[in-house]
Write a protein that holds these residues in place. Structure first.
Motif, PDB file in Angstrom:
ATOM      1  N   ALA A 143       0.917  -1.218   0.323  1.00  0.00           N
ATOM      2  CA  ALA A 143       0.108  -0.067   0.055  1.00  0.00           C
ATOM      3  C   ALA A 143       0.928   1.314  -0.107  1.00  0.00           C
ATOM      4  O   ALA A 143       0.941   1.891   0.896  1.00  0.00           O
ATOM      5  CB  ALA A 143      -0.805  -0.133   1.326  1.00  0.00           C
ATOM      6  N   PRO A 144       1.491   1.468  -1.276  1.00  0.00           N
ATOM      7  CA  PRO A 144       1.700   0.962  -2.618  1.00  0.00           C
ATOM      8  C   PRO A 144       2.946   0.117  -2.408  1.00  0.00           C
ATOM      9  O   PRO A 144       3.029  -0.930  -3.086  1.00  0.00           O
ATOM     10  CB  PRO A 144       1.874   1.861  -3.266  1.00  0.00           C
ATOM     11  CG  PRO A 144       2.700   2.991  -2.617  1.00  0.00           C
ATOM     12  CD  PRO A 144       2.109   2.979  -1.337  1.00  0.00           C
ATOM     13  N   GLU A 145       3.794   0.152  -1.351  1.00  0.00           N
ATOM     14  CA  GLU A 145       4.992  -0.807  -1.394  1.00  0.00           C
ATOM     15  C   GLU A 145       4.386  -1.905  -0.351  1.00  0.00           C
ATOM     16  O   GLU A 145       3.912  -1.885   0.524  1.00  0.00           O
ATOM     17  CB  GLU A 145       6.291   0.052  -0.544  1.00  0.00           C
ATOM     18  CG  GLU A 145       6.683   1.209  -1.347  1.00  0.00           C
ATOM     19  CD  GLU A 145       7.029   0.619  -2.878  1.00  0.00           C
ATOM     20  OE1 GLU A 145       7.710  -0.468  -2.903  1.00  0.00           O
ATOM     21  OE2 GLU A 145       7.074   1.438  -3.802  1.00  0.00           O
ATOM     22  N   PRO A 146       5.357  -3.117  -0.875  1.00  0.00           N
ATOM     23  CA  PRO A 146       4.868  -4.349   0.123  1.00  0.00           C
ATOM     24  C   PRO A 146       5.198  -4.138   1.416  1.00  0.00           C
ATOM     25  O   PRO A 146       6.118  -3.562   2.011  1.00  0.00           O
ATOM     26  CB  PRO A 146       5.796  -5.366  -0.443  1.00  0.00           C
ATOM     27  CG  PRO A 146       6.053  -4.990  -1.795  1.00  0.00           C
ATOM     28  CD  PRO A 146       6.028  -3.315  -1.848  1.00  0.00           C
ATOM     29  N   LEU A 147       4.319  -4.466   2.497  1.00  0.00           N
ATOM     30  CA  LEU A 147       4.501  -4.545   4.107  1.00  0.00           C
ATOM     31  C   LEU A 147       5.142  -5.787   4.536  1.00  0.00           C
ATOM     32  O   LEU A 147       4.510  -6.700   4.970  1.00  0.00           O
ATOM     33  CB  LEU A 147       3.427  -4.170   4.717  1.00  0.00           C
ATOM     34  CG  LEU A 147       2.505  -2.948   4.304  1.00  0.00           C
ATOM     35  CD1 LEU A 147       1.253  -2.765   4.830  1.00  0.00           C
ATOM     36  CD2 LEU A 147       3.496  -1.767   4.256  1.00  0.00           C
ATOM     37  N   GLY A 148       6.560  -5.821   4.232  1.00  0.00           N
ATOM     38  CA  GLY A 148       7.229  -7.327   4.611  1.00  0.00           C
ATOM     39  C   GLY A 148       7.096  -8.274   3.464  1.00  0.00           C
ATOM     40  O   GLY A 148       6.295  -8.025   2.406  1.00  0.00           O
ATOM     41  N   GLY A 149       7.392  -9.410   3.927  1.00  0.00           N
ATOM     42  CA  GLY A 149       7.309 -10.684   3.253  1.00  0.00           C
ATOM     43  C   GLY A 149       8.287 -11.115   2.278  1.00  0.00           C
ATOM     44  O   GLY A 149       9.405 -10.271   2.294  1.00  0.00           O
ATOM     45  N   GLU A 150       8.314 -12.147   1.424  1.00  0.00           N
ATOM     46  CA  GLU A 150       9.383 -12.855   0.806  1.00  0.00           C
ATOM     47  C   GLU A 150       9.497 -11.899  -0.442  1.00  0.00           C
ATOM     48  O   GLU A 150       8.408 -11.226  -0.908  1.00  0.00           O
ATOM     49  CB  GLU A 150       8.958 -14.223   0.395  1.00  0.00           C
ATOM     50  CG  GLU A 150       9.199 -15.225   1.369  1.00  0.00           C
ATOM     51  CD  GLU A 150      10.571 -15.559   2.016  1.00  0.00           C
ATOM     52  OE1 GLU A 150      11.320 -15.264   0.959  1.00  0.00           O
ATOM     53  OE2 GLU A 150      10.649 -15.946   2.969  1.00  0.00           O
ATOM     54  N   PRO A 151      10.746 -11.674  -0.912  1.00  0.00           N
ATOM     55  CA  PRO A 151      10.858 -10.921  -2.121  1.00  0.00           C
ATOM     56  C   PRO A 151      10.028 -11.574  -3.138  1.00  0.00           C
ATOM     57  O   PRO A 151       9.435 -10.776  -3.985  1.00  0.00           O
ATOM     58  CB  PRO A 151      12.502 -10.985  -2.399  1.00  0.00           C
ATOM     59  CG  PRO A 151      13.124 -11.575  -1.039  1.00  0.00           C
ATOM     60  CD  PRO A 151      11.903 -12.248  -0.297  1.00  0.00           C
ATOM     61  N   ALA A 152       9.900 -12.887  -3.559  1.00  0.00           N
ATOM     62  CA  ALA A 152       9.050 -13.420  -4.591  1.00  0.00           C
ATOM     63  C   ALA A 152       7.750 -12.899  -4.340  1.00  0.00           C
ATOM     64  O   ALA A 152       6.955 -12.457  -5.281  1.00  0.00           O
ATOM     65  CB  ALA A 152       9.214 -14.742  -4.696  1.00  0.00           C
ATOM     66  N   LEU A 153       7.162 -12.773  -3.089  1.00  0.00           N
ATOM     67  CA  LEU A 153       5.821 -12.468  -2.936  1.00  0.00           C
ATOM     68  C   LEU A 153       5.628 -11.113  -3.096  1.00  0.00           C
ATOM     69  O   LEU A 153       4.614 -10.473  -3.458  1.00  0.00           O
ATOM     70  CB  LEU A 153       5.366 -12.813  -1.406  1.00  0.00           C
ATOM     71  CG  LEU A 153       5.288 -14.309  -1.150  1.00  0.00           C
ATOM     72  CD1 LEU A 153       5.033 -14.702   0.238  1.00  0.00           C
ATOM     73  CD2 LEU A 153       4.176 -14.994  -2.281  1.00  0.00           C
ATOM     74  N   ALA A 192      13.012 -17.821  -0.421  1.00  0.00           N
ATOM     75  CA  ALA A 192      14.367 -17.588   0.031  1.00  0.00           C
ATOM     76  C   ALA A 192      15.125 -18.874   0.613  1.00  0.00           C
ATOM     77  O   ALA A 192      16.206 -19.308   0.224  1.00  0.00           O
ATOM     78  CB  ALA A 192      14.668 -16.665   1.022  1.00  0.00           C
ATOM     79  N   GLN A 193      14.243 -19.750   1.109  1.00  0.00           N
ATOM     80  CA  GLN A 193      14.473 -20.944   1.555  1.00  0.00           C
ATOM     81  C   GLN A 193      14.581 -22.212   0.619  1.00  0.00           C
ATOM     82  O   GLN A 193      14.740 -23.312   0.911  1.00  0.00           O
ATOM     83  CB  GLN A 193      13.787 -21.508   2.937  1.00  0.00           C
ATOM     84  CG  GLN A 193      14.283 -20.652   4.135  1.00  0.00           C
ATOM     85  CD  GLN A 193      13.773 -19.087   4.315  1.00  0.00           C
ATOM     86  OE1 GLN A 193      12.415 -19.057   3.707  1.00  0.00           O
ATOM     87  NE2 GLN A 193      14.233 -18.316   4.719  1.00  0.00           N
ATOM     88  N   GLY A 194      14.011 -21.862  -0.563  1.00  0.00           N
ATOM     89  CA  GLY A 194      13.846 -22.711  -1.636  1.00  0.00           C
ATOM     90  C   GLY A 194      12.619 -23.498  -1.508  1.00  0.00           C
ATOM     91  O   GLY A 194      12.327 -24.371  -2.357  1.00  0.00           O
ATOM     92  N   GLU A 195      11.575 -23.104  -0.736  1.00  0.00           N
ATOM     93  CA  GLU A 195      10.259 -23.702  -0.586  1.00  0.00           C
ATOM     94  C   GLU A 195       9.288 -23.064  -1.844  1.00  0.00           C
ATOM     95  O   GLU A 195       9.119 -21.906  -1.990  1.00  0.00           O
ATOM     96  CB  GLU A 195       9.648 -23.631   0.789  1.00  0.00           C
ATOM     97  CG  GLU A 195       8.600 -24.493   0.927  1.00  0.00           C
ATOM     98  CD  GLU A 195       8.090 -24.616   2.345  1.00  0.00           C
ATOM     99  OE1 GLU A 195       7.297 -25.291   2.800  1.00  0.00           O
ATOM    100  OE2 GLU A 195       8.711 -23.769   3.065  1.00  0.00           O
ATOM    101  N   ALA A 196       8.619 -24.055  -2.341  1.00  0.00           N
ATOM    102  CA  ALA A 196       7.539 -23.698  -3.269  1.00  0.00           C
ATOM    103  C   ALA A 196       6.202 -23.066  -2.647  1.00  0.00           C
ATOM    104  O   ALA A 196       5.843 -23.428  -1.567  1.00  0.00           O
ATOM    105  CB  ALA A 196       6.999 -24.695  -4.310  1.00  0.00           C
ATOM    106  N   LEU A 197       5.927 -21.849  -2.992  1.00  0.00           N
ATOM    107  CA  LEU A 197       4.597 -21.080  -2.697  1.00  0.00           C
ATOM    108  C   LEU A 197       3.754 -21.005  -3.483  1.00  0.00           C
ATOM    109  O   LEU A 197       4.039 -20.592  -4.751  1.00  0.00           O
ATOM    110  CB  LEU A 197       5.074 -19.968  -2.056  1.00  0.00           C
ATOM    111  CG  LEU A 197       6.186 -19.516  -0.876  1.00  0.00           C
ATOM    112  CD1 LEU A 197       6.231 -18.347  -0.420  1.00  0.00           C
ATOM    113  CD2 LEU A 197       5.622 -20.638   0.498  1.00  0.00           C
ATOM    114  N   VAL A 243       3.298 -27.527  -0.532  1.00  0.00           N
ATOM    115  CA  VAL A 243       3.207 -28.966   0.092  1.00  0.00           C
ATOM    116  C   VAL A 243       1.879 -28.925   0.920  1.00  0.00           C
ATOM    117  O   VAL A 243       1.457 -30.116   1.109  1.00  0.00           O
ATOM    118  CB  VAL A 243       4.469 -29.200   0.951  1.00  0.00           C
ATOM    119  CG1 VAL A 243       4.488 -28.285   2.067  1.00  0.00           C
ATOM    120  CG2 VAL A 243       4.292 -30.784   1.468  1.00  0.00           C
ATOM    121  N   ASP A 244       1.552 -27.916   1.576  1.00  0.00           N
ATOM    122  CA  ASP A 244       0.122 -27.897   2.422  1.00  0.00           C
ATOM    123  C   ASP A 244      -1.153 -27.923   1.350  1.00  0.00           C
ATOM    124  O   ASP A 244      -1.773 -28.482   1.595  1.00  0.00           O
ATOM    125  CB  ASP A 244       0.137 -26.564   3.369  1.00  0.00           C
ATOM    126  CG  ASP A 244       1.347 -26.906   4.232  1.00  0.00           C
ATOM    127  OD1 ASP A 244       1.845 -27.751   4.587  1.00  0.00           O
ATOM    128  OD2 ASP A 244       1.844 -25.562   4.783  1.00  0.00           O
TER     129      ASP A 244
END
Length: 605
Positions: A208-218, A238-243, A264-265
């Motif tokens: 809003a408009p910049e991301p408020l935290g979270g993974e770079p990919a997100l 960053a840990q190599g886990e698929a989201l 995985v979930d």
């Protein structure tokens, strides 16, 4: 005659074996169905998860917008409440000082905060934007702009990461008075609306408009939502886990929302289905293997035994028979096999008898041919010698008394007698090739070619003839018969180059596929390629006898010699005129390229 017996061991009934075949087909079909079914369920599950994520993102976006709208409405109503406007009017007129106003406003602000609406803190600011009173003591004395990030024109409502989590800063001006009411609205409750189908919360990311935290990919997904785009993505943290992530814009405020979960979930149920499918497939494969083993033992084995018996028959053992006590289709097949071998044995005996008869007839014919050859050699040549002798005597004693026509007739007589002698010699040579026993030995072809060229020295005298003898790899053959081949081919080349001012004859060898082809090439008159098949037939001539003399047997003799050695002979017309005769021998070695091979030139003038 001793009869060989091949026994077929008894097995199950054909009906049972066919049942096993059907079982194998059914298990294979089941395996295919399991694979296709899992693939379909996987695709449908993926689509369902995507729809669920998109629905949840849309739901959270609506809930977030609703919460902010409710807070805005409540704040606007508070800004018009007389409990706040009366003290601010008194402050504006100077009848109350700021401290008195702050004390008077704290109670209604605390009451508004306790009534809900999602507020974290509420304050009142004067016309200069300075906070006079607030439920949060830290706000006193601060400007409203200092309570959050700088305002942007594209973002009507500012959201940021506060001390209590993600909040939005709202403002509502007083009506007819400077200043207004400001408040922080809690966004966390709206961002945690609902749980997924598996019972775990849907984590969200807000920009809003910049991301408020979270993974770079997100964060990249959140920025796409801020730009007004929505979609479904698979990213890696960053840990190599698929989201799995769905981004949804909140256009009313210029925000972006991302709903995400671990892959995985999200695919836990599908993974469990995959494991179950693998177990089912393993069971199907096990059943198929067992069925195949049973089929090999009780169905394919008797057929293999029949095949072995058939191989023995094909190898020449016509005494083999199969013995079985089966009464099914394999038993009928065994009986048919025995009938076939009986017929083959009888046919073979008949064939042997006929071969013996034909061999005797052929030996009789060969004996007659030998007798004919003897007669030709003695009974026919003797009168011809007498005729030739009388012609010579007549030419010597009475030659001067004959006129020109008489002398011409005498020369014709002598020419035809000589031609008949050559014809008889060629016929005897041709008939003797088939009966002559081959004496296979290592042959020096270069010496045979040189001897043949020397034999035709008289015929090339007075002509310009150039011989080129290239490298001729030695071979294993009957040297006497092979000399006939080169002698006839070279003679043929000398004869048909007679019209050329300079005759060129090349003898050599070249690679043709995996064989060595020996050749004799000339620049003579050549031949019509459509009549090439007649070249090697008895008494076949492609040119008139008046143009080129000969008996018509030379090339037939060459063909018979080559074929007796198991080789092939053929002719090719040259594009610039002339002809090239090739022949191959089965025991010829390899040869180097034709170019660059040493040659020998022979010229007769």
């Amino acid at each position: 005659m001793t009869t060989g017996v091949q026994r077929i061991r008894s097995g199950w009934s054909m009906r049972l074996k066919l049942g096993l075949v059907v079982l194998a087909l059914v298990t294979s079909s089941a395996a295919l169905a399991v694979g296709i079914g899992y693939g379909h369920v996987r695709a449908e599950g993926t689509a369902q998860i995507e729809r669920e994520f998109q629905a949840r993102a849309h739901e959270q976006a609506l809930e977030l917008e609703r919460s902010v709208r409710v807070a805005q409405s409540a704040l606007a109503g508070l800004a018009q409440d007389r409990v706040l406007t009366v003290p601010m009017t008194a402050l504006e007129r100077g009848t109350l000082d700021a401290l008195d106003v702050r004390r008077g406003l704290w109670a209604p602000l605390a009451a508004a905060l306790s009534h809900g609406g999602g507020f974290v803190a509420i304050g009142v600011a004067d016309g200069s934007g300075q906070v006079l009173a607030s439920t949060d003591a830290d706000w006193i004395g601060l400007r409203v702009d200092e309570l959050g990030p700088p305002a942007l024109d594209a973002v009507p409502v500012r959201a940021f990461q506060g001390r209590t989590g993600r909040v939005a800063l709202l403002q509502a001006p007083f009506h007819g008075l400077p200043g207004g009411v400001c408040a922080l609205v809690d966004l966390e409750s709206a961002l945690r609306v609902g749980v997924d189908a598996c019972g775990y919360p849907r984590p969200t990311l807000l920009a809003a408009p910049e991301p408020l935290g979270g993974e770079p990919a997100l964060q990249a997904c959140a920025l796409q939502a801020v730009r007004g785009a929505s979609g479904f993505d698979r990213v890696v943290d960053a840990q190599g886990e698929a989201l799995l992530a769905v981004h949804e814009p909140i256009g009313a405020f210029g925000w972006g929302l991302v709903v995400h979960a671990r892959e995985v979930d999200a695919f836990g149920a599908l993974d469990r289905l995959r494991v179950g499918s693998l177990w089912i497939l393993g069971a199907v494969l096990t059943a198929g293997i067992l069925a195949s083993l049973l089929l090999a033992q009780h169905f394919a084995l008797p057929i293999r035994e029949l095949a072995r018996a058939a191989n023995r028959v094909s190898a020449g053992d016509l005494t083999v028979r199969v013995v079985t006590d089966r009464r099914d289709e394999l038993g009928e097949l065994s009986a048919a096999f025995n009938r076939m071998t009986n017929e083959l044995e009888r046919s073979y005996a008949t064939l042997e008898r006929r071969v013996r008869e034909r061999t005797q007839e052929l030996e009789a014919v060969n004996a007659e041919m030998a007798s004919f050859s003897y007669a030709m050699a003695h009974d026919v040549r003797a009168p011809l010698r007498s005729i030739a002798g009388f012609a010579d005597l007549l030419s010597q004693k009475k030659g001067t008394e004959l006129d020109a026509q008489g002398r011409e007739m005498l020369e014709r007589l002598r020419y035809n007698v000589e031609r008949l002698f050559r014809l008889i010699e060629d016929l005897l040579a041709f008939s003797g090739i088939s009966n002559q026993e081959l004496r296979i030995e290592s042959v020096d072809l270069a010496r045979i070619v040189r001897d043949a060229i020397d034999d035709f020295a008289d015929e090339t005298r007075g002509r310009r003839v150039e011989f080129e003898v290239r490298e001729l790899p030695p071979c294993r053959a009957d040297s006497a018969l092979l000399s006939l081949v080169f002698s006839n081919l070279i003679s043929n080349a000398i004869k048909f180059t007679r019209p050329r001012e300079l005759a060129r004859i090349v003898v050599g060898a070249e690679r043709r596929g995996d064989q060595v082809a020996y050749f004799v090439r000339d620049n003579g008159v050549g031949f019509d390629t459509e009549q090439a098949g007649k070249l090697f037939l008895l008494f076949q001539r492609l040119h008139a006898r008046e143009e080129f003399d000969g008996t018509g047997l030379g090339l037939a003799i060459a063909r018979r010699v080559v074929e007796r050695h198991g080789g092939q002979i053929w002719a090719e017309a040259q594009p610039t005129g002339g002809a090239c005769f090739y022949f191959t021998l089965p025991h010829a070695p390899s040869v180097r390229s034709e170019r660059g091979v040493g040659a020998r030139g022979v010229s007769a003038a």
